[in-house]
Motif scaffolding. Structure first.
Motif, PDB file in Angstrom:
ATOM      1  N   PRO A 325       9.455   1.360   0.700  1.00  0.00           N
ATOM      2  CA  PRO A 325       8.554   1.768   1.781  1.00  0.00           C
ATOM      3  C   PRO A 325       7.103   1.376   1.507  1.00  0.00           C
ATOM      4  CG  PRO A 325      10.046   3.557   1.225  1.00  0.00           C
ATOM      5  CD  PRO A 325      10.224   2.507   0.168  1.00  0.00           C
ATOM      6  N   THR A 329       5.191  -1.001   4.145  1.00  0.00           N
ATOM      7  CA  THR A 329       4.021  -0.517   4.881  1.00  0.00           C
ATOM      8  C   THR A 329       2.800  -1.375   4.561  1.00  0.00           C
ATOM      9  OG1 THR A 329       3.749   1.173   3.166  1.00  0.00           O
ATOM     10  CG2 THR A 329       4.790   1.864   5.219  1.00  0.00           C
ATOM     11  N   ALA A 330       2.719  -1.879   3.329  1.00  0.00           N
ATOM     12  CA  ALA A 330       1.605  -2.791   3.000  1.00  0.00           C
ATOM     13  C   ALA A 330       1.687  -4.036   3.887  1.00  0.00           C
ATOM     14  CB  ALA A 330       1.644  -3.178   1.521  1.00  0.00           C
ATOM     15  N   GLY A 333       0.308  -3.587   7.329  1.00  0.00           N
ATOM     16  CA  GLY A 333      -1.139  -3.661   7.404  1.00  0.00           C
ATOM     17  C   GLY A 333      -1.693  -4.983   6.903  1.00  0.00           C
ATOM     18  N   ASP A 335      -1.662  -6.022   4.061  1.00  0.00           N
ATOM     19  CA  ASP A 335      -2.373  -5.671   2.831  1.00  0.00           C
ATOM     20  C   ASP A 335      -1.735  -6.443   1.675  1.00  0.00           C
ATOM     21  OD1 ASP A 335      -3.244  -4.474   0.479  1.00  0.00           O
ATOM     22  OD2 ASP A 335      -3.158  -2.440   1.282  1.00  0.00           O
ATOM     23  N   ARG A 340       2.489  -3.524  -5.668  1.00  0.00           N
ATOM     24  CA  ARG A 340       3.698  -2.836  -5.195  1.00  0.00           C
ATOM     25  C   ARG A 340       4.934  -3.724  -5.333  1.00  0.00           C
ATOM     26  NH1 ARG A 340       1.335   0.167   0.289  1.00  0.00           N
ATOM     27  NH2 ARG A 340      -0.304   1.338  -0.790  1.00  0.00           N
ATOM     28  N   HIS A 412       4.509   1.871  12.370  1.00  0.00           N
ATOM     29  CA  HIS A 412       4.465   3.078  13.207  1.00  0.00           C
ATOM     30  C   HIS A 412       5.568   3.060  14.261  1.00  0.00           C
ATOM     31  CE1 HIS A 412       0.881   5.079  11.818  1.00  0.00           C
ATOM     32  NE2 HIS A 412       0.275   3.913  11.719  1.00  0.00           N
ATOM     33  N   VAL A 415       8.890   4.272  13.102  1.00  0.00           N
ATOM     34  CA  VAL A 415       8.934   5.743  13.052  1.00  0.00           C
ATOM     35  C   VAL A 415       9.118   6.295  14.463  1.00  0.00           C
ATOM     36  CG1 VAL A 415       7.684   7.844  12.411  1.00  0.00           C
ATOM     37  CG2 VAL A 415       7.526   5.805  10.955  1.00  0.00           C
TER      38      VAL A 415
ATOM     39  N   ASP B 237       9.270   8.620  -1.598  1.00  0.00           N
ATOM     40  CA  ASP B 237       9.515   7.334  -0.948  1.00  0.00           C
ATOM     41  C   ASP B 237      10.479   6.422  -1.696  1.00  0.00           C
ATOM     42  OD1 ASP B 237       7.827   6.720  -3.039  1.00  0.00           O
ATOM     43  OD2 ASP B 237       6.087   6.349  -1.769  1.00  0.00           O
ATOM     44  N   GLU B 295       2.839  11.894   0.589  1.00  0.00           N
ATOM     45  CA  GLU B 295       2.027  11.190   1.575  1.00  0.00           C
ATOM     46  C   GLU B 295       2.581  11.364   2.989  1.00  0.00           C
ATOM     47  OE1 GLU B 295       0.173   7.817  -1.422  1.00  0.00           O
ATOM     48  OE2 GLU B 295       1.839   7.266  -0.119  1.00  0.00           O
ATOM     49  N   LEU B 410       9.639  11.001   6.728  1.00  0.00           N
ATOM     50  CA  LEU B 410       8.844   9.762   6.731  1.00  0.00           C
ATOM     51  C   LEU B 410       8.127   9.710   8.077  1.00  0.00           C
ATOM     52  CD1 LEU B 410       8.015   6.903   5.793  1.00  0.00           C
ATOM     53  CD2 LEU B 410      10.228   6.082   6.564  1.00  0.00           C
ATOM     54  N   THR B 411       6.815   9.792   8.035  1.00  0.00           N
ATOM     55  CA  THR B 411       6.042  10.016   9.267  1.00  0.00           C
ATOM     56  C   THR B 411       5.082   8.866   9.568  1.00  0.00           C
ATOM     57  OG1 THR B 411       4.235  11.067   8.070  1.00  0.00           O
ATOM     58  CG2 THR B 411       6.060  12.499   8.744  1.00  0.00           C
ATOM     59  N   HIS B 412       4.524   8.919  10.768  1.00  0.00           N
ATOM     60  CA  HIS B 412       3.449   7.999  11.130  1.00  0.00           C
ATOM     61  C   HIS B 412       2.334   8.037  10.089  1.00  0.00           C
ATOM     62  CE1 HIS B 412       4.674   6.578  15.042  1.00  0.00           C
ATOM     63  NE2 HIS B 412       5.102   7.784  15.341  1.00  0.00           N
ATOM     64  N   TYR B 414       2.493   8.603   6.931  1.00  0.00           N
ATOM     65  CA  TYR B 414       2.850   7.828   5.724  1.00  0.00           C
ATOM     66  C   TYR B 414       2.527   6.353   5.950  1.00  0.00           C
ATOM     67  CZ  TYR B 414       5.448   5.787   1.853  1.00  0.00           C
ATOM     68  OH  TYR B 414       5.787   5.069   0.726  1.00  0.00           O
ATOM     69  N   VAL B 415       2.881   5.846   7.122  1.00  0.00           N
ATOM     70  CA  VAL B 415       2.593   4.439   7.432  1.00  0.00           C
ATOM     71  C   VAL B 415       1.080   4.211   7.427  1.00  0.00           C
ATOM     72  CG1 VAL B 415       2.844   2.590   9.123  1.00  0.00           C
ATOM     73  CG2 VAL B 415       4.735   4.186   8.749  1.00  0.00           C
ATOM     74  N   SER B 416       0.336   5.118   8.067  1.00  0.00           N
ATOM     75  CA  SER B 416      -1.122   4.964   8.118  1.00  0.00           C
ATOM     76  C   SER B 416      -1.720   4.943   6.714  1.00  0.00           C
ATOM     77  CB  SER B 416      -1.752   6.120   8.905  1.00  0.00           C
ATOM     78  OG  SER B 416      -1.324   6.070  10.241  1.00  0.00           O
ATOM     79  N   ASN B 418      -0.367   4.095   3.909  1.00  0.00           N
ATOM     80  CA  ASN B 418       0.033   3.000   3.026  1.00  0.00           C
ATOM     81  C   ASN B 418      -0.123   1.607   3.608  1.00  0.00           C
ATOM     82  OD1 ASN B 418       0.909   4.200   0.487  1.00  0.00           O
ATOM     83  ND2 ASN B 418       2.211   5.401   1.850  1.00  0.00           N
ATOM     84  N   ALA B 419      -0.421   1.517   4.892  1.00  0.00           N
ATOM     85  CA  ALA B 419      -0.631   0.194   5.475  1.00  0.00           C
ATOM     86  C   ALA B 419      -2.066  -0.261   5.260  1.00  0.00           C
ATOM     87  CB  ALA B 419      -0.295   0.208   6.967  1.00  0.00           C
ATOM     88  N   ASP B 420      -2.884   0.577   4.668  1.00  0.00           N
ATOM     89  CA  ASP B 420      -4.269   0.165   4.427  1.00  0.00           C
ATOM     90  C   ASP B 420      -4.782   0.850   3.175  1.00  0.00           C
ATOM     91  OD1 ASP B 420      -6.613  -1.190   4.855  1.00  0.00           O
ATOM     92  OD2 ASP B 420      -7.473   0.398   6.076  1.00  0.00           O
ATOM     93  N   TYR B 421      -4.202   0.461   2.048  1.00  0.00           N
ATOM     94  CA  TYR B 421      -4.489   1.138   0.783  1.00  0.00           C
ATOM     95  C   TYR B 421      -5.596   0.440   0.008  1.00  0.00           C
ATOM     96  CZ  TYR B 421      -3.455   3.186  -3.836  1.00  0.00           C
ATOM     97  OH  TYR B 421      -3.517   3.810  -5.046  1.00  0.00           O
TER      98      TYR B 421
END
Lengths: 423, 423
Positions: A325, A329-330, A333, A335, A340, A412, A415, B237, B295, B410-412, B414-416, B418-421
């Motif tokens: 995951p 998810t990276a 974005g 990213d 990872r 998103h 989900v 995760d 997360e 696993l939620t929105h 979590y995506v938010s 980790n998609a911009d870490y």
């Protein structure tokens, strides 16, 4: 070869679809493939130990019929899995009614279901539609497209692929072709693990049709090899479905015989190889189409793993990455957080040396000898993986093992799609 | 027992934290635990084959010191992993400078790092803060809370747990206690797979402190057993971190000796069992706190698996469910779609009979003998799993194997997260 067969479709098959009321959307949800003559068949099924009622029937029917299929019955909107005796009886009732309507032996029917798990299939809704289906089937591209649409669930686009093999002919003779056509559905619960009469994954349903004449054992050998390089090398979410099915039917209507190179019959090794290559083209196209239409997908990622200790280790690493995951998810974005990837390689269980891992995004050096590459450029890496499709190359420097694997990001939208499926 | 030790903290330790500038947020990111006298130590590390530089140093130091630790140095904001020779040298430089500042042998330092992977640690930023840290450390709850805050990354709340064991005393004697305190961080990359000097997972950092006197081998036995029931039974995760570390330190400052029941020394089996139970209380509290602060988590799920063919199969099933994106997103939407649970059980690899699976949500019958339970009530099921914490009971009817496992949805969010870490 039938006069009716259009350019890209194999001769000897007709298609139809209708609305039986299983999909809440009210869209077509019941499709059939009818072979003019009993077709030679090979099949692969999910390795999930929980598998749907139609799969149990398929295995019995293929055994009873000696690998012949006349009628494929596919419903979407209900997986007919974990529905107990009632589910089995419902699938059986549809098969019996269809065999009667289409005048074929019941053991030559091949049912498939996809949709929600745990709800008994309303057989009567399907049975009521059989006479209408029989009168409306046909061999055209329009009929084939109707089939492709009716089997969709959360798919956004229909998925088909075609290949033609031209045969050498003497001067003045009319050109002769054999055809392969494929149609499939699958978007979520996609991580097929297929075995002969026992193991693919994700609710992926794949129907491959050819008008070559190929006996069932040879057909199975061809299908196993092709599926291992295609459907068994994709994952959207790592969830191996209870209903995955891949069926390959050979009508023989082209009159062209294809035999295994080592068989006693008069085989043509070149034709066999050409057919295998054409089949691979169709299966890998369909596999990639499934990934591209994965639930909520915004990035399709090709993983090119090499230098693993074995092919099995290469696959282990690809799956570890494809199921992480944090990695997925990276990607969502764009990213470039390559740490990872390194972590997922590390916990994959494959034999690795952390200090010999090289990673490239396309042509961009990202990680060298397990650390950040000297020429690492975060902006360039971000721009590269902002593309809707990109390739990640990983070299482990451990041996000759390799694989190519296709997977997706986790967004998103995934989900949203899955947090409110049945209710 | 030190006069300074507050009610719940073990005597013999001091704590401190400061801001070294590693976190982009500018929050405190560098913490230490200093033992007044070298403490007896036991440790567990991630099983990930890619592991961070400080873990390599920890293993060497524990070997060189014979299991004694004087100084724990923890930074957040940088994992110091996949950073090559530079990362190793940076961690080493911090240890050497700290050993000089705090007057302890370098091999009694125990460094930990958590944060982004693949970026070399800026050692000079940490070294510059050592003198200030030394003058500000103390044994109070305020000092301990500062440590708990400084080690957080994506954690939303600090995580601590405490236990006290009262010792029998003669009439008129003052009460005597031994103490256990735990502090940890962890929110994403949480699926610890810990092994002695080789395997926990997720970036989870856990520090357990006691003022009992326990020699390192016994301490390790106690830690292994306790971690297997707590940290090795959680997953947020499924991503096993490169940096997971659990450290248990015994200062001996209470003057109370605890020996293994089978040791030659004068052991007290009851005291040993009481200590083990108190340690379990602290580790399971911390493990659940990590899951609850996972997360983006909105639902904490306790999986109670029983009737598996073995404990290993029960754990296999729990992990298959805990790592299924389809199951986890269904939980996010409080969707009782139990078919996804059945599918995840089916592909877990555990020995099962699909027709003997029973599932309950709390007291609600959901699935019986692999099909929908007769009294299944979707609305009641939806309401039950709408709660922030709920329990799912699964009985396989295959044998005596069981496990308790804690996981999340696993939620929105979590995506938010980790998609911009990193970017």
């Amino acid at each position: 070869m039938s006069d009716l067969a259009p350019l890209f479709l194999p001769a000897g098959f007709r298609f139809g679809a209708t609305t039986a009321g299983l999909k809440a959307s009210g869209r077509p949800d019941f499709a059939i493939i009818a072979a003019d003559q009993p077709a030679s068949a090979a099949a692969l099924f999910t390795a999930n130990k929980v598998s749907a009622a139609p799969l149990a029937i398929d295995k019995i029917h293929l055994g009873m019929s000696g690998g012949l299929v006349s009628l494929v019955l596919i419903n979407a909107g209900n997986a007919n899995c974990a529905a107990g005796e009632a589910g089995y009886n419902a699938a059986k009732a549809v098969c019996l009614a269809a065999a009667e309507t289409f005048h074929c032996p019941p053991e030559q029917t091949f049912p498939s279901s996809t949709g929600i798990i745990g709800v008994p299939l309303p057989a009567e809704k399907l049975i009521a539609k059989l006479p209408g289906l029989k009168s409306s089937i046909g061999p055209t591209h329009e009929h084939f497209a109707a089939l492709a649409q009716a089997i969709m669930t959360t798919d956004l686009v229909e998925k088909t692929a075609f290949a033609r093999i031209e045969l050498p002919v003497a001067d003045g003779e009319a050109p002769r072709c054999i055809h392969i056509a494929g149609v499939c559905k699958g978007s979520g619960m996609i991580h097929p693990q297929l075995v002969p009469h026992a193991a693919l994954h994700a609710t992926m349903l794949v129907y491959l049709l050819t008008d070559a004449a190929i006996e069932p054992a040879t057909l199975q050998t061809l299908l196993n090899a092709s599926a291992n390089k295609s459907f068994n090398c994709i994952s959207v979410d790592g969830d191996t479905s209870t209903n995955d099915t891949v069926l390959l039917l050979a009508s023989g209507a082209s009159g062209v015989q294809i035999a295994a190179p080592d068989s006693n019959s008069a085989s043509n090794p070149t034709l066999y190889e050409n057919f295998a290559a054409a089949l691979d083209q169709v299966t890998s196209s369909l596999a990639k189409q499934i990934v591209a239409d994965g639930e909520g997908v915004t990035h399709v990622v090709e993983l090119q793993i090499k230098g693993a200790a074995s092919d099995a280790d290469a696959l282990r690493i690809a799956k570890s990455i494809a199921h992480s995951p944090l990695v997925k998810t990276a990607w969502a974005g764009a990213d470039p957080n390559w740490g990872r990837l390194v972590a997922a390689i590390g916990y994959s269980g494959a034999a690795i040396d952390p200090e010999r891992i090289d990673i490239r995004f396309g042509d961009l050096a990202i990680c060298e000898n397990g650390g950040r590459a000297a020429e690492y450029n975060e902006k360039a890496a971000h721009e590269y993986i902002s593309q809707p499709e990109f390739t990640i190359h990983i070299d482990l420097h451990q041996g000759e093992g390799s694989c190519t694997f296709w997977t997706t990001d986790l967004t998103h939208q995934y989900v949203s799609i899955n947090a409110d499926y049945s209710t």
